[in-house]
Design an enzyme around this catalytic site. Structure first.
Site, short mmCIF file in Angstrom:
data_model
loop_
_atom_site.label_atom_id
_atom_site.label_comp_id
_atom_site.label_asym_id
_atom_site.label_seq_id
_atom_site.Cartn_x
_atom_site.Cartn_y
_atom_site.Cartn_z
N ARG A 46 31.03 48.28 20.57
CA ARG A 46 31.26 47.35 21.53
C ARG A 46 31.68 46.17 20.87
O ARG A 46 32.78 45.48 21.23
CB ARG A 46 29.99 47.05 22.32
CG ARG A 46 29.44 48.30 23.26
CD ARG A 46 28.06 47.88 23.84
NE ARG A 46 27.82 49.07 24.75
CZ ARG A 46 26.71 48.80 25.61
NH1 ARG A 46 26.33 47.64 25.75
NH2 ARG A 46 26.34 49.55 26.39
N HIS A 92 36.45 53.94 29.71
CA HIS A 92 35.61 52.92 29.52
C HIS A 92 34.76 52.93 30.99
O HIS A 92 34.78 52.02 31.56
CB HIS A 92 36.13 51.84 29.36
CG HIS A 92 35.32 50.68 28.60
ND1 HIS A 92 34.77 50.87 27.45
CD2 HIS A 92 34.74 49.58 28.86
CE1 HIS A 92 34.13 49.66 26.75
NE2 HIS A 92 34.12 49.06 27.88
N TYR A 136 43.98 40.12 43.48
CA TYR A 136 45.09 39.23 43.37
C TYR A 136 45.84 39.17 42.41
O TYR A 136 47.22 38.54 42.35
CB TYR A 136 44.47 37.98 43.62
CG TYR A 136 43.61 37.86 45.05
CD1 TYR A 136 44.07 38.12 46.42
CD2 TYR A 136 42.27 37.54 45.02
CE1 TYR A 136 43.41 38.10 47.44
CE2 TYR A 136 41.62 37.23 46.14
CZ TYR A 136 41.96 37.84 47.17
OH TYR A 136 41.17 37.72 48.26
#
Length: 883
Positions: A46, A92, A136
């Site tokens: 990570r 992921h 968007y």
């Protein structure tokens, strides 16, 4: 036989399932091992980037998913929601709230030096505004990303199964683009963190090219090519010490400042324009709000307004409007000190090397990148060699077949099945005789192979012959096959040469690096300024000139050239005239050099030192700047005395301190030459004591202490032995119960004057200082230090206790300030001169509920023809060579 009853709980605990076993473990050991396993999982999966491609797993998986979707720079932008979904589906599985912000960060130009995502839509701002929802916004890969992914399918990297083992994902990318070096990385793991700064691509490319040939390059030579980080937001790095530490050890701290320009409006108003921000500092929440907070807290008193004029076209433009008379340089320094316009960036160069976290120097980071690129080039070349050899092998079979096409057709026509035809082709030996019609066109390599014995075809070659179309059996086909074969042989020889020569591999690394530089390198954005913060010698930037410094009763200071105080016309009056607030007035005035020091002593026994040039220059009518903004004062701490010093080593001068509890201390002036901006202890005080006054003495002066109950003692300064800077002092006067010192007076040798005493009820008197000597047979002499002193004024009845004592002459004027803010100016010669132990006369009429709190000498400049003729602040005289 009867069963013995058992406790069901103990029975269940002791039973072990078939095939199972129990293991006794110490809980400390199990917790430690489990925590370490979790910590390493967090570190590797990570938080930390791989040293080879500079990416954390989440970043790498997003880019690989975009590559799977074929979102190359030439394609249309695609919805980020689809990219996030593809990443989550295949690589992921940590939710869109973890993936989308990572994608956004790689597209924000104020966070990423060389973008990896080409964005479209609202991706937030440095203000900081949040990005629009992923439904968007749209994105595609940036050109830099194609360099990261180039050659991915050429067996250049290692692969692993994804989380559900349905597809494979790369452990790292080929990374022709040196992402870790140019974009850096920031991540927090368990027990460690990385904070690698971005750099300029052109500089890094130069360093890579140089270190390929000189792997043992010294840091000094390396920093000639890579002088320091290059942040996407620009800014100014102050000093190189932190850079050297970081580049040599992997850890360091650099101070980054905003880039500020000074402008003047047509109306004469001074502006500070912030055009570049420190890295990772937000504009609104980090800077603008902090400036406004410091204005509300009276820390930034010279700022009138802050306006954000930034736009997409104009770029960063934060306008800070100053009040009239403010010194832009001083305000700029205050902004650096009090706001995030100056911040510290910690460099922690930790990255994963073969899956293990390591702290790396700059040269080690570059060496690991070079080693990675060498490995990628070798693997890519080996893959291409294998592909070329396989194709050449296939074409060899086709050439043999075309040269004996009649026999090939016969074998195929005689076969009943495809497999039978393949087997017959493999069983038949092929050769090209020297007298064959196509022999002149055949490469010598093939002719030599079949010269001694026929060549048996492999299955691959036989199957390729089986796939031939009839149109390919024409005579001209041999020329096409021979041309392809010759090209492949040339490639094979080239690939074999590369794999056999480390120098060829290094040359490819350098060539590809030079190509990167030519395509993507840009100008450095961050300026590296010589000199550490706090060590910048502003004195070298400030001209030496004589200036007049004025400080008002309420603590406002200003300076301006002495020439401003001269008369304008012969026979006229001076031009000084400050517009002070009601109730304020000029209390201290002195002429000094801009390079002189100003010692500021506080009631808590501390002393600060500032340079005279640090006091902002202001106009004649300006009130000045609050002195508290220049000193690191504690709450309710007040400045008691100001003392300009031109040279701490000149002459045998001393500083004499007096405290409220009657202690005095004498210390050599030179002991205060190392006062810093944070302040030091000038005199050690007890908890219930405070500093009342400081004077300089020449070694043979007399000192007079006045107390609240009307006592006064005059003694020779030599009675107080010289002590160290941190000493507490000795008894100067023996105080009666409830009494305290209210004033400290210096009486220079041979210079008698009057002692002015003012009581809280507004009464006062002047008494010649000679009356405080003791008359003896051998003449007048001062008292001994530590005595009770002599009666100065009667404090019983109408007078009340003493408010202040001052040394005055007939030419002096005074300002009396009362508890309720009443301010009255009186001339010293209007106060009657009387002897000791008298009541004095009324000096000021005040109300019954009011009382005098302080008395100050007026430095009234309006009536002066020359500032140098005015009473100066108490300070040692300058040497003759300065006059």
């Amino acid at each position: 036989m009867t069963d013995t009853p058992q406790d069901p709980h103990s029975e269940s605990e002791s039973q072990v399932p078939d095939g199972g076993r129990t293991v006794d473990l110490a809980i400390e050991q199990e917790l430690a091992e489990s925590y370490l396993t979790y910590a390493m999982s967090t570190i590797v999966d990570r938080a930390l980037p791989d040293v080879r491609d500079g990416l954390k797993p989440s970043q790498r998986r997003i880019l690989v998913a975009m590559n799977d979707l074929n979102l190359s720079p030439g394609r249309k932008h695609s919805k980020c929601a689809g990219i996030v979904g593809e990443t989550m589906k295949k690589y992921h599985p940590h939710g869109d709230q973890a993936i989308y912000p990572t994608l956004v960060n790689m597209a924000q130009e104020w966070k990423t030096r060389y973008l990896l995502i080409d964005k479209q839509g609202n991706f937030g701002s440095i203000d900081p505004d949040p990005p629009a929802a992923m439904r968007y916004t749209e994105a595609r890969m940036h050109r830099h990303t194609t360099e990261l992914l180039d050659d991915l399918k050429l067996d250049t990297v290692e692969w692993q199964a994804n989380f559900d083992e349905t597809v494979d994902e790369p452990r790292y990318l080929p990374a022709r683009f040196p992402n870790l070096l140019v974009n850096g990385s920031v991540g927090i793991a368990v027990g460690m963190a990385c904070s690698i700064p971005p750099h300029n691509l052109g500089e890094i490319c130069d360093a890579i090219t140089r270190m390929v040939d000189e792997p043992d390059l010294e840091l000094r030579e390396l920093m000639e090519m890579v002088p320091g980080p290059d942040f996407p937001t620009g800014g100014i790095i102050c000093g190189r010490r932190g850079i050297v530490d970081a580049y040599s050890t992997g850890r360091g701290r650099v101070t980054v400042r905003a880039k500020i320009q000074q402008e003047t409006t047509p109306r004469g108003r001074e502006l500070l324009i912030v055009s570049e921000m420190p890295y990772q500092v937000s504009k609104n929440e980090g800077v603008i709000e902090k400036i406004k907070q410091q204005i509300r807290n009276d820390k930034l008193t010279d700022i009138a307004n802050v306006v954000d004029e930034s736009s997409n076209r104009a770029g960063m433009r934060l306008v800070i409007e100053l009040k009239r008379g403010a010194d832009p340089t001083a305000v700029e320094n205050q902004l650096y000190r009090l706001t995030p316009l100056q911040s510290t960036f910690s460099i922690i160069s930790i990255a994963l090397v073969k899956g293990q976290p390591r702290t790396l120097s700059l040269s080690e980071l570059i060496k690991h990148y070079i080693a990675h690129r060498r490995d990628v080039i070798r693997r890519r070349t080996a893959y291409r060699l294998m592909q070329a050899q396989q194709e050449a092998h296939r074409i060899e079979g086709l050439i043999y077949a075309v040269c004996d096409i009649d026999e090939v057709i016969r074998l195929i026509r005689e076969s009943q099945t495809r497999e039978e035809a393949i087997d017959k082709l493999m069983a038949r030996g092929f050769r090209i005789p020297p007298d064959h019609q196509h022999a002149p066109k055949i490469p010598a390599r093939l002719l030599a192979q079949s010269a001694d014995s026929p060549i048996a075809l492999t299955r691959v070659q036989a199957e390729s012959i089986g796939r031939l179309q009839l149109i390919q059996l024409v005579g001209l086909e041999i020329e096409h096959l021979v041309a392809n074969y010759a090209k492949l042989v040339e490639q094979i020889e080239e690939y074999e040469s590369i794999l056999a020569s480390p120098a060829r591999v290094d040359q490819i690394v350098k060539d590809e690096t030079a190509d990167l530089k030519s395509k993507y390198a840009d100008e450095r954005r961050t300026v590296i300024q010589e000199g550490e913060v706090g060590e910048l010698n502003l004195a070298e930037l400030t001209p030496v000139e004589r200036v007049a410094v004025t400080i008002t009763h309420t603590g406002y200071a200003k300076r301006l050239p002495v020439e401003e105080y001269r008369v304008q016309n012969r026979g006229g009056k001076g031009v000084i005239g400050s517009k002070s607030r009601e109730g304020d007035f000029t209390e201290h005035v002195f002429v000094s050099s801009t390079h002189d020091d100003l010692l500021c002593f506080t009631d808590r026994g501390r002393v600060f030192r500032i340079k005279v040039f640090e006091i902002p220059e202001a106009s004649r009518t300006s009130r000045g700047t609050a002195i508290i903004n220049m000193l690191n004062l504690q709450q309710d701490e007040r400045v008691r005395a100001f003392m300009p010093i031109s040279d701490f080593e000149k002459g045998e001068y001393f500083l004499l301190f007096a405290t409220k509890k009657g202690l005095v201390k004498r210390t050599a002036l030179k002991d205060y030459r190392n006062v810093n901006s944070a302040g030091i202890i000038a005199v050690n005080l007890k908890d219930d004591d405070e500093l009342m006054g400081v004077i300089w003495t020449a070694g043979n002066d007399h000192v007079l202490l006045g107390t609240r109950r009307g006592m006064a003692i005059r003694f020779n300064e030599s009675d107080a032995r010289v002590m160290g800077r941190a000493a507490a002092g000795v008894k100067g006067i023996d105080l009666a119960g409830g009494d305290s010192v209210v004033g400290l007076i210096k009486i220079p040798e041979g210079e008698e004057a009057d002692l002015l005493t003012i009581t809280v009820n507004g009464y006062g008197k002047r008494t010649p200082t000679s009356e405080y000597l003791v008359q003896a047979e051998d003449g007048a002499r001062p008292q001994s230090r530590g005595g009770k002193g002599r009666r100065d004024i009667v404090t019983a009845g109408r007078n009340g206790q003493v408010a202040a004592v001052r040394r005055v002459t007939d030419a002096d004027s005074l300002m009396l300030i009362t508890q309720h803010g009443m301010v009255v100016r009186v001339q010293a010669d209007t106060i009657r001169q009387t002897g000791r132990a008298t009541q004095g006369v009324r000096v000021i009429s005040i109300r019954d509920d009011d009382q005098v709190t302080s008395v100050a000498a007026i430095r009234e400049d309006e009536d002066a023809e020359d500032i140098t003729d005015q009473p100066q602040a108490d300070a040692p005289p300058e040497s003759s060579e300065d006059n």
